[in-house]
Design a protein around this motif. Sequence first.
Motif, PDB file in Angstrom:
ATOM      1  N   THR A   1       0.848  -1.184   0.000  1.00 20.18           N
ATOM      2  CA  THR A   1       0.000   0.000   0.000  1.00 20.18           C
ATOM      3  C   THR A   1       0.892   1.246   0.000  1.00 20.18           C
ATOM      4  N   ASP A   2       0.324   2.394  -0.299  1.00 17.99           N
ATOM      5  CA  ASP A   2       1.096   3.636  -0.269  1.00 17.99           C
ATOM      6  C   ASP A   2       1.669   3.880   1.130  1.00 17.99           C
TER       7      ASP A   2
ATOM      8  N   ASP B   1      -4.243  -4.294   6.685  1.00 15.61           N
ATOM      9  CA  ASP B   1      -3.679  -3.168   5.954  1.00 15.61           C
ATOM     10  C   ASP B   1      -2.179  -3.344   5.733  1.00 15.61           C
TER      11      ASP B   1
END
Length: 575
Positions: A39-40, A335
């Motif tokens: 993810t960023d 996440d």
Amino acid sequence: MKKRSVIVAMLCSMCLAVSTPIPAMADASKVVTLGADLTDEQKNTMMNYFKADASQVQVISVTNQDEHDLLGKYIPSEQIGTRTLSCAYVKPTQSGGIKVRTANLNYVTCNMIATALSTAGVTNCEVVAACPYEVSGTGALTGVMKAYESASGQELDSTKKDLAAKEVVVTGDVAQQVGQDNATNIINQAKMQIIGDNIQNADEIYNIVYNIAEQNGVSLSQDEIDTIVSLLQQIAQQNYDIQEMKKTLANIQQNLEQSKAEAEGQPTPTPIESDVADEGTGEDITTNVDSGALGGNVKETSTEDPGLAEQTGADTNNAGESSDSSTGIPDATEDGTVNTDGSSDGTTEDTPQESTDSSTDNSSSEEIPAATEDGSTENTDTSADGTTENADGSTEGTDENTDASTEDTLNTETLTEEGKAKFEQAQQFCKGEYEGDLAVLQSVVSNVTELPVTLDQDVASKLSKKVLETYIKVLNDAGASYVPADTDKYFSAELNVLDKEMKTVFSIDTEIADDDLLVNVDAEVRQKLYDDTMKFFANLYGETTSEDSSTDTAEAGTDENTEANSEDGTTEETY
């Protein structure tokens, strides 16, 4: 091999160096490679860990397709996986040999990377390979090779790169039996001797390997010795300059000896003093990292600090399953951040997980089809505790015992409320998908207008039981046995464990056994059942399968990727 997928994955790292080089960058030509599937937020975490300023370094994305393109000849595509997560920070130098630091890589060690890079033709560079949470490190190796060529503006010899890849595979295979450090030590010592003395004769190389193993108290099988000899004979035929390699190989040797001495509580050898950083290149990037950026319990290894592995719990001295660290591996949250209280106890992407399928107790659940305890074909649905067979060995009362077994193995009392709710949904899915109840299936799966397959009722009932038994064990395990791997398809630990188990249940990627429950079901039907099953569970956990996500994002990413590609095909990212 149990860890074959991990080992192979490591290969991909080495091979990715094939990309066309670009002109060297300013500021010591430093390059960062980031796993495209992070993810960023995770990518920013890695930049913080590297202490890399995006305006001062080149940032390259390493994709899973990169790995598939360059690793296909080494391993099956299913072992390469679908996600690339690991990252690397590389700075070519003028002297000092190859210095490597790793973080959150639980299979690939600093010494394995360093010695493989020397085989690839690299003589001087600094490397930091890491991931925001624990993985085997295959993507990092890929990134290292890709970053070095980009940063140096020099394409490495293709034959030597192939040998480097093969060296990682051989080292990984031998490590299954003798441990990562012992395997690396034997190959590294032998490599120094055969290159230094220009030895190419197979018998002489055999004697060198045998003697080194014996001197180090390591027992190798005949096949292992032959494999190492074959590799070293090919390496010996290349035009290596031992003077250029000596700094790195000697440092690796000293590092391994010191690590072994510390593990055994013996006096450690005097470390080889590292060269001062080259004038004008700035601080050594292997010592200038922010470990706090990755959270707690980060396992690290370093060629410049042999004690770092022991200090951080990175056990590189034991073989096979024993190499798993008792401190456990942090599970990745949905996440992708580190769950520092995770209780996983594996160490590599390929490390066998304890099977959660009650139909088999084999440690390699992904590769070995389920079988009954006695191996018979009529009891393929029997659980591992043998409850379908009477204590005296007779077959009377089988149905009654089966009912009792089902009641015991599907007991949900130990589950959390959330787990019970998920299990009830899974029961509905099994009744609908396998046993042919369309109305029930439509209650848990959207957009279904007809039954996807039709199974024999006896087989369908037994399959439902088998899948549910597997799932309830996964729920009770709660991801504790999960070993993060670059080949994982999902963020959820439970989903990744379940995916491996379902491949066993439906005999995906393996030959179906003659006594398997689904032996009379066509391969296409088994694949359909597996796909539908994992799609259901992915939706249950709020995730989509990699196939679904790749379809959704392929078109959207085409234009952006085209614009981001540089002339040599290297994808650059900005932060």
